[in-house]
Design an enzyme around this catalytic site. Sequence first.
Site, PDB file in Angstrom:
ATOM      1  N   GLU A 155      -4.682   2.483   6.931  1.00  0.00           N
ATOM      2  CA  GLU A 155      -4.295   2.527   5.518  1.00  0.00           C
ATOM      3  C   GLU A 155      -4.802   3.843   4.919  1.00  0.00           C
ATOM      4  O   GLU A 155      -4.180   4.434   4.044  1.00  0.00           O
ATOM      5  CB  GLU A 155      -4.938   1.334   4.790  1.00  0.00           C
ATOM      6  CG  GLU A 155      -4.691   1.321   3.297  1.00  0.00           C
ATOM      7  CD  GLU A 155      -5.355   0.131   2.608  1.00  0.00           C
ATOM      8  OE1 GLU A 155      -5.366  -0.982   3.187  1.00  0.00           O
ATOM      9  OE2 GLU A 155      -5.873   0.318   1.499  1.00  0.00           O
ATOM     10  N   ARG A 201       0.796  -1.230   0.000  1.00  0.00           N
ATOM     11  CA  ARG A 201       0.000   0.000   0.000  1.00  0.00           C
ATOM     12  C   ARG A 201       0.834   1.289   0.000  1.00  0.00           C
ATOM     13  O   ARG A 201       0.427   2.305   0.564  1.00  0.00           O
ATOM     14  CB  ARG A 201      -0.987   0.021   1.179  1.00  0.00           C
ATOM     15  CG  ARG A 201      -2.016  -1.085   1.126  1.00  0.00           C
ATOM     16  CD  ARG A 201      -2.896  -1.041  -0.119  1.00  0.00           C
ATOM     17  NE  ARG A 201      -3.698  -2.251  -0.221  1.00  0.00           N
ATOM     18  CZ  ARG A 201      -3.339  -3.319  -0.951  1.00  0.00           C
ATOM     19  NH1 ARG A 201      -2.236  -3.318  -1.676  1.00  0.00           N
ATOM     20  NH2 ARG A 201      -4.102  -4.388  -0.996  1.00  0.00           N
ATOM     21  N   SER A 205     -10.834  -0.512   2.961  1.00  0.00           N
ATOM     22  CA  SER A 205     -10.216  -1.085   4.174  1.00  0.00           C
ATOM     23  C   SER A 205      -9.583   0.043   4.972  1.00  0.00           C
ATOM     24  O   SER A 205      -8.760   0.788   4.440  1.00  0.00           O
ATOM     25  CB  SER A 205      -9.140  -2.099   3.800  1.00  0.00           C
ATOM     26  OG  SER A 205      -9.753  -3.214   3.220  1.00  0.00           O
TER      27      SER A 205
HETATM   28  C1  FAD Z   1     -15.366   0.736  -1.453  1.00  0.00           C
HETATM   29  C2  FAD Z   1     -13.872   0.813  -1.535  1.00  0.00           C
HETATM   30  C3  FAD Z   1     -13.163  -0.328  -1.861  1.00  0.00           C
HETATM   31  C4  FAD Z   1     -11.762  -0.280  -1.930  1.00  0.00           C
HETATM   32  N1  FAD Z   1     -11.081  -1.418  -2.253  1.00  0.00           N
HETATM   33  C5  FAD Z   1      -9.736  -1.383  -2.329  1.00  0.00           C
HETATM   34  C6  FAD Z   1      -8.995  -2.566  -2.663  1.00  0.00           C
HETATM   35  O1  FAD Z   1      -9.538  -3.632  -2.917  1.00  0.00           O
HETATM   36  N2  FAD Z   1      -7.642  -2.474  -2.704  1.00  0.00           N
HETATM   37  C7  FAD Z   1      -6.982  -1.297  -2.455  1.00  0.00           C
HETATM   38  O2  FAD Z   1      -5.740  -1.273  -2.516  1.00  0.00           O
HETATM   39  N3  FAD Z   1      -7.653  -0.162  -2.139  1.00  0.00           N
HETATM   40  C8  FAD Z   1      -9.004  -0.182  -2.072  1.00  0.00           C
HETATM   41  N4  FAD Z   1      -9.687   0.963  -1.744  1.00  0.00           N
HETATM   42  C9  FAD Z   1      -8.938   2.195  -1.426  1.00  0.00           C
HETATM   43  C10 FAD Z   1      -8.749   3.168  -2.628  1.00  0.00           C
HETATM   44  O3  FAD Z   1      -9.762   2.985  -3.578  1.00  0.00           O
HETATM   45  C11 FAD Z   1      -7.392   2.992  -3.304  1.00  0.00           C
HETATM   46  O4  FAD Z   1      -6.344   3.250  -2.406  1.00  0.00           O
HETATM   47  C12 FAD Z   1      -7.255   3.931  -4.524  1.00  0.00           C
HETATM   48  O5  FAD Z   1      -6.175   3.501  -5.290  1.00  0.00           O
HETATM   49  C13 FAD Z   1      -7.059   5.401  -4.157  1.00  0.00           C
HETATM   50  O6  FAD Z   1      -7.154   6.173  -5.345  1.00  0.00           O
HETATM   51  P1  FAD Z   1      -7.696   7.681  -5.301  1.00  0.00           P
HETATM   52  O7  FAD Z   1      -7.522   8.280  -6.645  1.00  0.00           O
HETATM   53  O8  FAD Z   1      -9.063   7.714  -4.750  1.00  0.00           O
HETATM   54  O9  FAD Z   1      -6.658   8.309  -4.294  1.00  0.00           O
HETATM   55  P2  FAD Z   1      -6.966   9.423  -3.187  1.00  0.00           P
HETATM   56  O10 FAD Z   1      -7.814   8.823  -2.123  1.00  0.00           O
HETATM   57  O11 FAD Z   1      -7.440  10.660  -3.838  1.00  0.00           O
HETATM   58  O12 FAD Z   1      -5.506   9.652  -2.616  1.00  0.00           O
HETATM   59  C14 FAD Z   1      -4.870   8.655  -1.847  1.00  0.00           C
HETATM   60  C15 FAD Z   1      -3.451   9.142  -1.529  1.00  0.00           C
HETATM   61  O13 FAD Z   1      -2.708   9.220  -2.744  1.00  0.00           O
HETATM   62  C16 FAD Z   1      -2.268  10.565  -2.985  1.00  0.00           C
HETATM   63  N5  FAD Z   1      -2.402  10.778  -4.428  1.00  0.00           N
HETATM   64  C17 FAD Z   1      -3.499  10.572  -5.204  1.00  0.00           C
HETATM   65  N6  FAD Z   1      -3.188  10.769  -6.495  1.00  0.00           N
HETATM   66  C18 FAD Z   1      -1.883  11.117  -6.531  1.00  0.00           C
HETATM   67  C19 FAD Z   1      -0.959  11.438  -7.576  1.00  0.00           C
HETATM   68  N7  FAD Z   1      -1.320  11.443  -8.861  1.00  0.00           N
HETATM   69  N8  FAD Z   1       0.328  11.735  -7.238  1.00  0.00           N
HETATM   70  C20 FAD Z   1       0.721  11.769  -5.930  1.00  0.00           C
HETATM   71  N9  FAD Z   1      -0.101  11.471  -4.902  1.00  0.00           N
HETATM   72  C21 FAD Z   1      -1.387  11.144  -5.207  1.00  0.00           C
HETATM   73  C22 FAD Z   1      -3.151  11.460  -2.148  1.00  0.00           C
HETATM   74  O14 FAD Z   1      -2.463  12.644  -1.780  1.00  0.00           O
HETATM   75  C23 FAD Z   1      -3.421  10.553  -0.941  1.00  0.00           C
HETATM   76  O15 FAD Z   1      -2.334  10.602  -0.042  1.00  0.00           O
HETATM   77  C24 FAD Z   1     -11.079   0.943  -1.672  1.00  0.00           C
HETATM   78  C25 FAD Z   1     -11.814   2.096  -1.356  1.00  0.00           C
HETATM   79  C26 FAD Z   1     -13.197   2.038  -1.294  1.00  0.00           C
HETATM   80  C27 FAD Z   1     -13.960   3.286  -0.968  1.00  0.00           C
END
Ligand code: FAD
Length: 317
Positions: A297, A177, A226
Amino acid sequence: MFNDGIADFWNGEVHWNASMAAYTTFKVGGPAEAIVFPRGRNELSLLIQGLRKINVPWHLLGRGSNVLVADQGVKGVVIVLGRDYGAIEVDHQYADGALVRVEAGCGLGRLVNWTARHGLSGLEFAVGIPGSVGGAIVMNAGAWQKEMKDVLALVTVMNGRGCCSVKKTEEMHFAYRTWGEKKGIIALEGYFRLQSDDPETIRGRCVHYQELRKERQPHMVASGGSFFKNPCKGKSAGQLIDEAGLKGVSVGAAMVSPVHANFIVNTGGATAGEIVLLMELVQAKVKEQSGVWLEPEVRMLGMECVMPSLRSLAVEE
Ligand SMILES: Cc1cc2nc3c(=O)[nH]c(=O)nc-3n(C[C@H](O)[C@H](O)[C@H](O)COP(=O)(O)OP(=O)(O)OC[C@H]3O[C@@H](n4cnc5c(N)ncnc54)[C@H](O)[C@@H]3O)c2cc1C
């Protein structure tokens, strides 16, 4: 406020004092001083150079599916990399597949659909993970024993001075992660090495993973996925929370999901404060019951000034 200062280097849309609840899947969070939506790397580079000059902090956001924003909001500028920076293209064709270049703002779901349509296999595990490709790279998102680093060949990054470089995944420090980069480094594009396969077979695998997800995880309810990282050995975070008898336990409108114990859900109108209190309750009970301290996480945004103890939690690498 820095309204005048920002106008010197940014002429795009700005949402001033805008609620962050609309930008996170938890649906909580106070206002950001400003939210902006750069449409490409040049705009982004000028923006962060300008903000650096006027000494205004900035925070990167994808789709907000892994962040918890403080009720008090966020100081500075929230930079959202969204659909306007989300191109997908074949960079190189191989005999057995392709190298696909994807911009950070592309939705992960859109990418998975695109790869299935083009008969390119490798990202099926990511079906149902919300968020952007940039967020998935930074979080090294994963499921079903696979994670982003397994299919990523290269990542284009931008540093805090707005300069870009391309890194080989094998030379980076991806781990559970996290992509292992320092705070302030931005993921701009990922290059995915995918294998040719029959589109129907790929779709079949996607449907299978989607069904497993529906069976095991809460859906149609606001959450950040999670909440805690799995400990590096032994039982999963979900098992430990379940065994501590915490399924269904609530603080205000924040609840430990009765479906999957590692999901904290917003049952409607929860505050970030309630979610943090529930997080602390879970940590304390699990520690008491099993001796394990669960690390979140979910990344915290804007919490540092509210709760100094949170500085050490889920810090952005
Ligand atoms: C219902 C649900 C199910 C999920 N299932 C999973 C799963 O199965 N496996 C899993 O790993 N995760 C899961 N997640 C968590 C999440 O979806 C992932 O971590 C996802 O990859 C985050 O992407 P985001 O664009 O929403 O990032 P954000 O939430 O917008 O950002 C997350 C972090 O990354 C940083 N960030 C975002 N984009 C960039 C960029 N381009 N450059 C630098 N930093 C950046 C942000 O500053 C922050 O610190 C789940 C979430 C939900 C709500």
